[in-house]
Design an enzyme around this catalytic site. Structure first.
Site, PDB file in Angstrom:
ATOM      1  N   CYS A  79       0.819  -1.208   0.000  1.00  0.00           N
ATOM      2  CA  CYS A  79       0.000   0.000   0.000  1.00  0.00           C
ATOM      3  C   CYS A  79       0.862   1.272   0.000  1.00  0.00           C
ATOM      4  O   CYS A  79       1.503   1.556  -1.004  1.00  0.00           O
ATOM      5  CB  CYS A  79      -0.990  -0.067   1.153  1.00  0.00           C
ATOM      6  SG  CYS A  79      -2.467   0.893   0.825  1.00  0.00           S
ATOM      7  N   HIS A 172      -3.217  -5.207   1.690  1.00  0.00           N
ATOM      8  CA  HIS A 172      -2.562  -5.527   2.969  1.00  0.00           C
ATOM      9  C   HIS A 172      -2.624  -7.023   3.281  1.00  0.00           C
ATOM     10  O   HIS A 172      -3.535  -7.450   4.001  1.00  0.00           O
ATOM     11  CB  HIS A 172      -3.278  -4.783   4.103  1.00  0.00           C
ATOM     12  CG  HIS A 172      -3.014  -3.319   4.131  1.00  0.00           C
ATOM     13  ND1 HIS A 172      -2.046  -2.754   4.927  1.00  0.00           N
ATOM     14  CD2 HIS A 172      -3.579  -2.299   3.446  1.00  0.00           C
ATOM     15  CE1 HIS A 172      -2.033  -1.444   4.755  1.00  0.00           C
ATOM     16  NE2 HIS A 172      -2.960  -1.146   3.856  1.00  0.00           N
ATOM     17  N   GLU A 174      -1.019  -8.747   5.332  1.00  0.00           N
ATOM     18  CA  GLU A 174      -0.837  -9.030   6.765  1.00  0.00           C
ATOM     19  C   GLU A 174      -2.158  -8.997   7.524  1.00  0.00           C
ATOM     20  O   GLU A 174      -2.287  -9.611   8.579  1.00  0.00           O
ATOM     21  CB  GLU A 174       0.191  -8.050   7.370  1.00  0.00           C
ATOM     22  CG  GLU A 174      -0.295  -6.627   7.650  1.00  0.00           C
ATOM     23  CD  GLU A 174      -0.466  -5.743   6.404  1.00  0.00           C
ATOM     24  OE1 GLU A 174      -0.273  -6.231   5.279  1.00  0.00           O
ATOM     25  OE2 GLU A 174      -0.804  -4.555   6.598  1.00  0.00           O
TER      26      GLU A 174
END
Ligand code: GLN
Length: 189
Positions: A79, A172, A174
């Site tokens: 990002c 994202h 994660e």
């Protein structure tokens, strides 16, 4: 050899990346100052705010060391991290690093409220994997150079790219416990 990955911890969402790395058996450590780069063999530039990251990169003097690090070791940008890794774009408040030959448009899907999660098909080598991807005030990749491999697209636009040892993502991984890209960047060398 134990590989230690740095999380550029100037600003933004870096903590969850260390969980993903530990699932892959990799150690991680925060990197805030140039000299800390000499203790790691890979780096994550996390999501956050690319204008703020630009200020902090300048204040800490880590810009040139980051560029030298990129010549030797893999960097994964997510990002805002991808925005930093791309080429100079319309917003002068962001001092892009040009590690990836991609053109990126900030906040291209709109405001925070336009954040969303959807499934993506990732193609790498001769393999294919479907993963969830969360986009938060995400950028769009509007152009890619010839040396850039597109690993995944969303609505006909690249959202995951690889150039040599480096990977950039507009979303994202994660946040959805997706280990695939961390593995590609840091485990398969
Ligand atoms: N909109 C942010 C920027 O332009 C990126 C958002 C994010 O990293 N989730 O830097």
């Amino acid at each position: 050899m134990v590989v230690k990955i740095g999380l550029l911890g100037l600003q933004g969402d870096y903590a969850k990346h260390s969980k993903v790395l530990s699932r892959l058996g990799l150690l991680s450590v925060l990197v805030r100052y140039p000299q800390q780069l000499s203790n790691v063999q890979g780096l994550i530039i996390p999501g956050g705010e690319s204008t703020t990251m630009t200020k902090l990169i300048k204040a800490t003097g880590i810009r040139q060391p980051l560029l030298e690090f990129a010549d030797q070791f893999p960097i994964l940008g997510t990002c805002a991290g991808l925005i930093m890794m791309g080429n100079q774009q319309g917003d002068k408040r962001v001092d892009n690093l040009s590690i990836l030959n991609v053109q990126v448009e900030r906040n291209a899907y709109g405001r925070q409220i336009e954040s969303f999660t959807d499934n993506l098909v990732v193609n790498y080598g001769n393999r294919e994997e479907i993963i969830p991807a969360t986009f938060i005030r995400a950028p769009q990749i509007t152009a890619t150079g010839p040396e850039v491999e597109v690993l995944a697209q969303y609505r006909h636009q690249p959202v995951a790219v690889r150039q040599g040892r480096h990977i950039g993502l507009t979303f994202h991984p994660e946040l959805d416990d997706v280990t695939l890209f961390h593995q590609m960047a840091f485990c398969s060398r």
